[in-house]
Design an enzyme around this catalytic site. Structure first.
Site, PDB file in Angstrom:
ATOM      1  N   GLU A  39       0.858  -1.194   0.000  1.00  0.00           N
ATOM      2  CA  GLU A  39       0.000   0.000   0.000  1.00  0.00           C
ATOM      3  C   GLU A  39       0.891   1.240   0.000  1.00  0.00           C
ATOM      4  OE1 GLU A  39      -2.476   2.913  -0.048  1.00  0.00           O
ATOM      5  OE2 GLU A  39      -3.260   0.870  -0.245  1.00  0.00           O
ATOM      6  N   CYS A  47     -11.847   4.292   0.395  1.00  0.00           N
ATOM      7  CA  CYS A  47     -13.128   4.102   1.093  1.00  0.00           C
ATOM      8  C   CYS A  47     -13.029   4.502   2.555  1.00  0.00           C
ATOM      9  CB  CYS A  47     -13.584   2.654   0.966  1.00  0.00           C
ATOM     10  SG  CYS A  47     -15.124   2.304   1.856  1.00  0.00           S
ATOM     11  N   GLY A 186     -21.799  18.070 -11.230  1.00  0.00           N
ATOM     12  CA  GLY A 186     -22.164  16.662 -11.292  1.00  0.00           C
ATOM     13  C   GLY A 186     -23.225  16.312 -10.271  1.00  0.00           C
ATOM     14  N   GLU A 209     -25.432  20.099 -13.797  1.00  0.00           N
ATOM     15  CA  GLU A 209     -25.483  18.728 -14.316  1.00  0.00           C
ATOM     16  C   GLU A 209     -25.737  18.750 -15.816  1.00  0.00           C
ATOM     17  OE1 GLU A 209     -25.543  15.116 -15.474  1.00  0.00           O
ATOM     18  OE2 GLU A 209     -24.961  15.481 -13.389  1.00  0.00           O
ATOM     19  N   VAL A 301     -17.716  14.391 -11.011  1.00  0.00           N
ATOM     20  CA  VAL A 301     -18.251  13.872 -12.274  1.00  0.00           C
ATOM     21  C   VAL A 301     -17.916  12.401 -12.491  1.00  0.00           C
ATOM     22  CG1 VAL A 301     -18.235  16.130 -13.370  1.00  0.00           C
ATOM     23  CG2 VAL A 301     -16.217  14.669 -13.574  1.00  0.00           C
ATOM     24  N   ALA A 351     -17.676  -0.510  -2.704  1.00  0.00           N
ATOM     25  CA  ALA A 351     -16.721  -1.114  -1.780  1.00  0.00           C
ATOM     26  C   ALA A 351     -17.076  -2.557  -1.473  1.00  0.00           C
ATOM     27  CB  ALA A 351     -16.657  -0.295  -0.495  1.00  0.00           C
ATOM     28  N   HIS A 475     -43.062  -4.927  15.467  1.00  0.00           N
ATOM     29  CA  HIS A 475     -43.803  -3.677  15.353  1.00  0.00           C
ATOM     30  C   HIS A 475     -43.520  -2.799  16.565  1.00  0.00           C
ATOM     31  CE1 HIS A 475     -47.118  -0.946  14.442  1.00  0.00           C
ATOM     32  NE2 HIS A 475     -47.472  -1.028  15.723  1.00  0.00           N
TER      33      HIS A 475
END
Length: 499
Positions: A39, A47, A186, A209, A301, A351, A475
């Site tokens: 990494e 994420c 966007g 947009e 976008v 993800a 409920h």
């Protein structure tokens, strides 16, 4: 002193420690494979560090403030003060807890962690360059590799993310002060989520947009409550326009937007612009250009795969014209022992989709009979209200040759939704008519992201409408709406009129 080049080996090399990569690493470790995870920046990837988690943290925090400020109907009168730096610090604490947890889980599963940038030198080796002065590089040979390098925000011409007033989603989530005004370029899921966040913080937001509505790809009945809520928040929309340039007059910046058809004809950018019956209060000049004076511009976008940094050609791995790595149902690329998972392997960029692919790739490498199945893959938009879908829409099911039956239940008929003060939206279930097998579902409304899991399980297990309807739901709960939608499809819903 530069460290000399060293060559080591591993059973499974994984490039990228986002939700696809770290899940693949942990699963491979559980299967007793020797695993090395590389990494270059932060465990958890986009994420956990700059996307899903921080954005949802800020969505939750701004919802708390907005709900408190608008609870007069419940007899609550409040004027909450928002400390954005404190909110961001809380968000960062959540991120730190999760990313450190990922690192601990990897180590607990005997995953070897390397910090650096990996590039292929051939189909069985990579060179890993370590950041920092004097850190040097090393070579690593592998039997199998999994590419999980994710995606990056797409930029548009003349809107560089290096320019201070121009933001991508990552930069927007790290602001330490609330902008007075903002243009969001966007109206996809990222743009709409963050437009709502900043509107609830008090920012004057205008969304530009290119298309004629928000959230392309979602049915109109799902988008309608989201658009109405955005209007209620004071968000202005300019549909049919693209952002073409910006400059700095005295104080702030001025964004120029052109009609989308003209921009396309002139070879301009593809992706944004203005109004389902333009609700903006921006100036329209004689040539129909828009000029909007704001403090910040957020460009949202879309995202593109990070595949251009890997030297994939050296390994013989092929990509499509957009840069996505093509894979089969077992996550293999065209090179049999090299796999690709997550955003870099193509749409949908989710993800949880990447995590599932990472798990499958690890299991295939270990010789397990594993394969990818997207049939019950949910998708969620964390707008206000939330949208969640799984399986087929009614039109998709009919195009696939099914005779369908549809059941729907409105949240305005849900006792629990009414007690939360949030009763916009509905649950819709699509099923095969003869046997009643659940084929898909769409939800817009409170906790849609949570409710969709039950319907995903129904699709995965081959459950019928009768199975869902005859399962007793507590409920008062929002989940009763799922049961009632199934009963509505069967013609015997109790708390709404049957079709």
């Amino acid at each position: 002193m530069v460290v000399g080049d060293v060559t080591t080996g591993t059973d499974v090399l994984i490039i990228g420690a986002g939700p696809a990569g770290y899940v693949a690493a942990i699963r491979a470790g559980q299967l007793d494979l020797d695993v090395t995870l590389v990494e270059k920046e932060a465990y958890g990837g986009t994420c956990l560090n700059h996307g899903c988690i921080p954005s949802k943290a800020l969505i939750t925090a701004t919802d708390v403030a907005n709900d408190a400020a608008n609870a007069e109907e419940m007899g609550i009168h409040a004027d909450p003060a928002v400390d954005l730096s404190g909110m961001v610090a809380w968000k960062d604490g959540v991120v730190d807890q999760l990313t450190s947890g990922v690192e601990k889980l990897c180590k607990a599963n005997q995953v070897n962690l390397l910090e650096g940038t990996a590039t292929f030198t051939d189909e069985n080796s990579v060179r890993i360059s370590h950041s920092g002065e004097g850190q040097g590089s090393e070579s690593l040979e592998f039997e199998h590799a999994i590419v999980a390098t994710g995606s990056r925000p797409i930029s548009i011409p003349d809107f560089s993310f290096d320019d201070d007033p121009v933001l991508n989603s990552r930069q927007a989530l790290a602001l330490d002060s609330i902008p007075d005004s903002m243009v969001v370029v966007g109206a996809g899921y990222i743009g709409m989520e963050l437009a709502s966040v900043f509107a609830k913080l008090g920012t004057d937001v205008t969304v530009i947009e290119m298309l004629d509505s928000i959230l392309p790809g979602y049915d109109d009945d799902l988008k309608r409550p989201v658009k109405q809520r955005a209007n209620d928040l004071g968000i202005d929309f300019e549909f049919g326009y693209t952002a073409s340039e910006w400059y700095e007059p005295d104080g702030g910046i001025r964004v120029i937007a052109e009609p989308a058809e003209r921009t396309a004809a002139d070879g301009g950018s593809e992706a944004h612009a203005a109004s389902e019956g333009s609700t903006g209060d921006s100036e329209t000049v004689e040539d129909e250009r828009l000029e909007l004076d704001v403090e910040k511009v957020l460009v949202a976008v879309g995202r593109s795969p990070v595949s251009d940094t890997l030297d994939l050609e050296a390994a013989g791995v092929e990509t499509d014209e957009r840069g996505f790595i093509e894979t089969d149902s077992r996550a293999r690329t065209n090179v049999d022992h090299i796999f690709a998972v997550g955003d870099v392997a193509g749409e949908p960029m989710l993800a949880h989709k990447g995590s599932m692919e990472g798990q499958v790739a690890a299991e295939v490498i270990a010789g397990e009979p594993s394969a990818i199945d997207y049939q019950a893959m949910p998708a969620v938009v964390f707008t206000d209200p939330e949208i969640a879908t799984v399986g087929m829409t009614e039109s998709e099911a009919e195009e696939a040759g099914f005779e369908t039956v549809v059941g729907q239940f409105p949240f305005r008929a849900s006792g629990r939704a009414l007690t939360t003060g949030d009763s916009d939206g509905f649950v819709k279930i699509v099923a095969e008519e003869d046997e009643g097998y659940v084929l898909g579902a769409s939800i817009v409304g409170p906790e849609a992201s949570e409710l969709v899991a039950e319907l995903g399980l129904a699709i995965e297990l081959g459950a019928t409408l009768e199975d869902v309807a005859s399962t007793v739901h507590a409920h008062p709960t929002l989940s009763e709406s799922v049961m009632e939608a199934a009963e509505n499809a069967l013609g015997h819903a109790i708390h709404t009129l049957n079709r």
